[in-house]
Design a protein around this motif. Sequence first.
Motif, mmCIF file in Angstrom:
data_model
loop_
_atom_site.group_PDB
_atom_site.id
_atom_site.type_symbol
_atom_site.label_atom_id
_atom_site.label_comp_id
_atom_site.label_asym_id
_atom_site.label_seq_id
_atom_site.Cartn_x
_atom_site.Cartn_y
_atom_site.Cartn_z
ATOM 1 N N GLN A 102 0.835 -1.190 0.000
ATOM 2 C CA GLN A 102 0.000 0.000 0.000
ATOM 3 C C GLN A 102 0.876 1.249 0.000
ATOM 4 O O GLN A 102 1.907 1.308 0.658
ATOM 5 N N ARG A 103 0.439 2.257 -0.730
ATOM 6 C CA ARG A 103 1.210 3.488 -0.841
ATOM 7 C C ARG A 103 1.003 4.344 0.401
ATOM 8 O O ARG A 103 -0.085 4.420 0.965
ATOM 9 N N THR A 104 2.065 5.014 0.814
ATOM 10 C CA THR A 104 1.997 5.892 1.973
ATOM 11 C C THR A 104 2.559 7.258 1.608
ATOM 12 O O THR A 104 3.362 7.398 0.682
ATOM 13 N N SER A 105 2.131 8.271 2.346
ATOM 14 C CA SER A 105 2.620 9.622 2.105
ATOM 15 C C SER A 105 3.881 9.922 2.905
ATOM 16 O O SER A 105 4.568 10.901 2.633
ATOM 17 N N TYR A 106 4.161 9.089 3.920
ATOM 18 C CA TYR A 106 5.295 9.337 4.800
ATOM 19 C C TYR A 106 6.096 8.061 5.019
ATOM 20 O O TYR A 106 5.545 6.964 5.068
ATOM 21 N N VAL A 132 -1.164 1.243 15.340
ATOM 22 C CA VAL A 132 0.262 1.405 15.046
ATOM 23 C C VAL A 132 0.754 0.240 14.194
ATOM 24 O O VAL A 132 1.522 0.429 13.244
ATOM 25 N N LYS A 133 0.289 -0.958 14.502
ATOM 26 C CA LYS A 133 0.697 -2.134 13.729
ATOM 27 C C LYS A 133 0.274 -2.007 12.269
ATOM 28 O O LYS A 133 0.991 -2.442 11.363
ATOM 29 N N GLU A 134 -0.892 -1.401 12.027
ATOM 30 C CA GLU A 134 -1.351 -1.220 10.647
ATOM 31 C C GLU A 134 -0.337 -0.440 9.819
ATOM 32 O O GLU A 134 -0.043 -0.802 8.674
ATOM 33 N N VAL A 135 0.204 0.640 10.387
ATOM 34 C CA VAL A 135 1.165 1.439 9.628
ATOM 35 C C VAL A 135 2.555 0.803 9.663
ATOM 36 O O VAL A 135 3.326 0.934 8.709
ATOM 37 N N TYR A 136 2.865 0.111 10.752
ATOM 38 C CA TYR A 136 4.139 -0.617 10.819
ATOM 39 C C TYR A 136 4.204 -1.672 9.717
ATOM 40 O O TYR A 136 5.249 -1.853 9.073
ATOM 41 N N ASP A 137 3.075 -2.342 9.476
ATOM 42 C CA ASP A 137 3.027 -3.372 8.432
ATOM 43 C C ASP A 137 3.135 -2.778 7.027
ATOM 44 O O ASP A 137 3.337 -3.516 6.062
ATOM 45 N N MET A 138 2.996 -1.466 6.920
ATOM 46 C CA MET A 138 3.150 -0.781 5.635
ATOM 47 C C MET A 138 4.578 -0.270 5.449
ATOM 48 O O MET A 138 4.848 0.545 4.568
ATOM 49 N N ASN A 139 5.478 -0.739 6.313
ATOM 50 C CA ASN A 139 6.892 -0.358 6.255
ATOM 51 C C ASN A 139 7.131 1.118 6.548
ATOM 52 O O ASN A 139 8.096 1.710 6.052
ATOM 53 N N VAL A 140 6.252 1.705 7.361
ATOM 54 C CA VAL A 140 6.466 3.071 7.827
ATOM 55 C C VAL A 140 7.266 3.004 9.131
ATOM 56 O O VAL A 140 6.974 2.182 9.999
ATOM 57 N N GLU A 141 8.301 3.835 9.247
ATOM 58 C CA GLU A 141 9.088 3.881 10.470
ATOM 59 C C GLU A 141 8.354 4.748 11.490
ATOM 60 O O GLU A 141 8.063 5.920 11.229
ATOM 61 N N VAL A 142 8.040 4.150 12.648
ATOM 62 C CA VAL A 142 7.184 4.805 13.633
ATOM 63 C C VAL A 142 7.946 5.061 14.926
ATOM 64 O O VAL A 142 8.487 4.144 15.542
ATOM 65 N N ALA A 143 7.986 6.322 15.326
ATOM 66 C CA ALA A 143 8.470 6.703 16.650
ATOM 67 C C ALA A 143 7.302 7.328 17.401
ATOM 68 O O ALA A 143 6.458 7.998 16.799
ATOM 69 N N ILE A 189 -0.242 17.112 12.086
ATOM 70 C CA ILE A 189 -1.627 16.758 11.793
ATOM 71 C C ILE A 189 -2.314 16.370 13.105
ATOM 72 O O ILE A 189 -1.866 15.454 13.795
ATOM 73 N N VAL A 190 -3.362 17.089 13.434
ATOM 74 C CA VAL A 190 -4.135 16.826 14.653
ATOM 75 C C VAL A 190 -5.384 16.058 14.259
ATOM 76 O O VAL A 190 -6.156 16.506 13.401
ATOM 77 N N PHE A 191 -5.596 14.901 14.872
ATOM 78 C CA PHE A 191 -6.717 14.047 14.477
ATOM 79 C C PHE A 191 -7.204 13.232 15.671
ATOM 80 O O PHE A 191 -6.576 13.218 16.734
ATOM 81 N N SER A 192 -8.310 12.526 15.482
ATOM 82 C CA SER A 192 -8.886 11.713 16.552
ATOM 83 C C SER A 192 -8.315 10.298 16.513
ATOM 84 O O SER A 192 -8.272 9.664 15.459
ATOM 85 N N ILE A 193 -7.931 9.793 17.678
ATOM 86 C CA ILE A 193 -7.396 8.440 17.780
ATOM 87 C C ILE A 193 -8.500 7.425 18.082
ATOM 88 O O ILE A 193 -8.302 6.209 17.970
ATOM 89 N N ARG A 203 -5.125 6.072 7.868
ATOM 90 C CA ARG A 203 -5.707 7.023 6.913
ATOM 91 C C ARG A 203 -4.808 8.249 6.750
ATOM 92 O O ARG A 203 -4.605 8.745 5.638
ATOM 93 N N VAL A 204 -4.294 8.750 7.877
ATOM 94 C CA VAL A 204 -3.416 9.921 7.814
ATOM 95 C C VAL A 204 -2.142 9.588 7.045
ATOM 96 O O VAL A 204 -1.700 10.350 6.174
ATOM 97 N N VAL A 205 -1.552 8.439 7.349
ATOM 98 C CA VAL A 205 -0.299 8.043 6.704
ATOM 99 C C VAL A 205 -0.493 7.843 5.201
ATOM 100 O O VAL A 205 0.412 8.103 4.402
ATOM 101 N N GLN A 206 -1.678 7.414 4.797
ATOM 102 C CA GLN A 206 -1.965 7.231 3.378
ATOM 103 C C GLN A 206 -2.326 8.530 2.674
ATOM 104 O O GLN A 206 -2.559 8.538 1.469
ATOM 105 N N GLY A 207 -2.377 9.624 3.429
ATOM 106 C CA GLY A 207 -2.608 10.920 2.809
ATOM 107 C C GLY A 207 -4.052 11.381 2.808
ATOM 108 O O GLY A 207 -4.371 12.425 2.240
#
Length: 239
Positions: free
Chosen positions: A2-6, A38-49, A214-218, A226-230
Amino acid sequence: MQRTSYKRIILKLSGEALAGQQGYGIDSEMITSIANQVKEVYDMNVEVAIVVGGGNIWRGIAGSKKGMDRATADYMGMLATVMNALALQDALEAIDVPTRVMASIAMQQVAEPYIRRRAIRHLEKGRVVIFAAGTGNPFFSTDTTAALRAAEIEAEVILMAKNKVDGVYTADPFKDATAEKFDTLTYLEVLNKNLGVMDSTASSLCMDNNIPLIVFSITENGNIKRVVQGEKIGTLVKA
């Protein structure tokens, strides 16, 4: 894939976000939900801190208002963030996400010391890094920590997760029915309008280093992805 913006992000979690609806302490359902997101974006190979606050356990500024020495109260707040970081690490590793907690205060039995190059290496090796204990100094918020760490590790964006609001408003939407949500803002507008998105130190640091926020609801599952995908949710604050 899946494509990501970050490629590399900082997720800023307030202590209140970990408390969920109970308002105090750590809500096991909420922390599990956050870990799964967090796992959802981790599985997209996004580096998460992750930078985690401690307001669900202790707020330094609240203690100082009751007569406690401000520095002592702030150090207590830093210890609260370590408790939250360990709880979040446990939730992430329970779903097979390798995680490292790095603390700005030395406590080698439970966390690694924060070393910038080591933090970056952890991210490059596919580990989620949780920054605990703020900056290690009193009088600085965990918002400032998020801005500082984002600059240090060259994160592309700070995602500020909220559990009560879904963006930045002209006024408190729970107190003012006429409050309107902003889609985009500049850091100068945040400072001039005193919107309280971040403290002024954090806002200035983000503005000076051109780090978008980006300020959003968790509370809605899948929002981090959704945010990471743009997808345009929440409020974008930029320099």
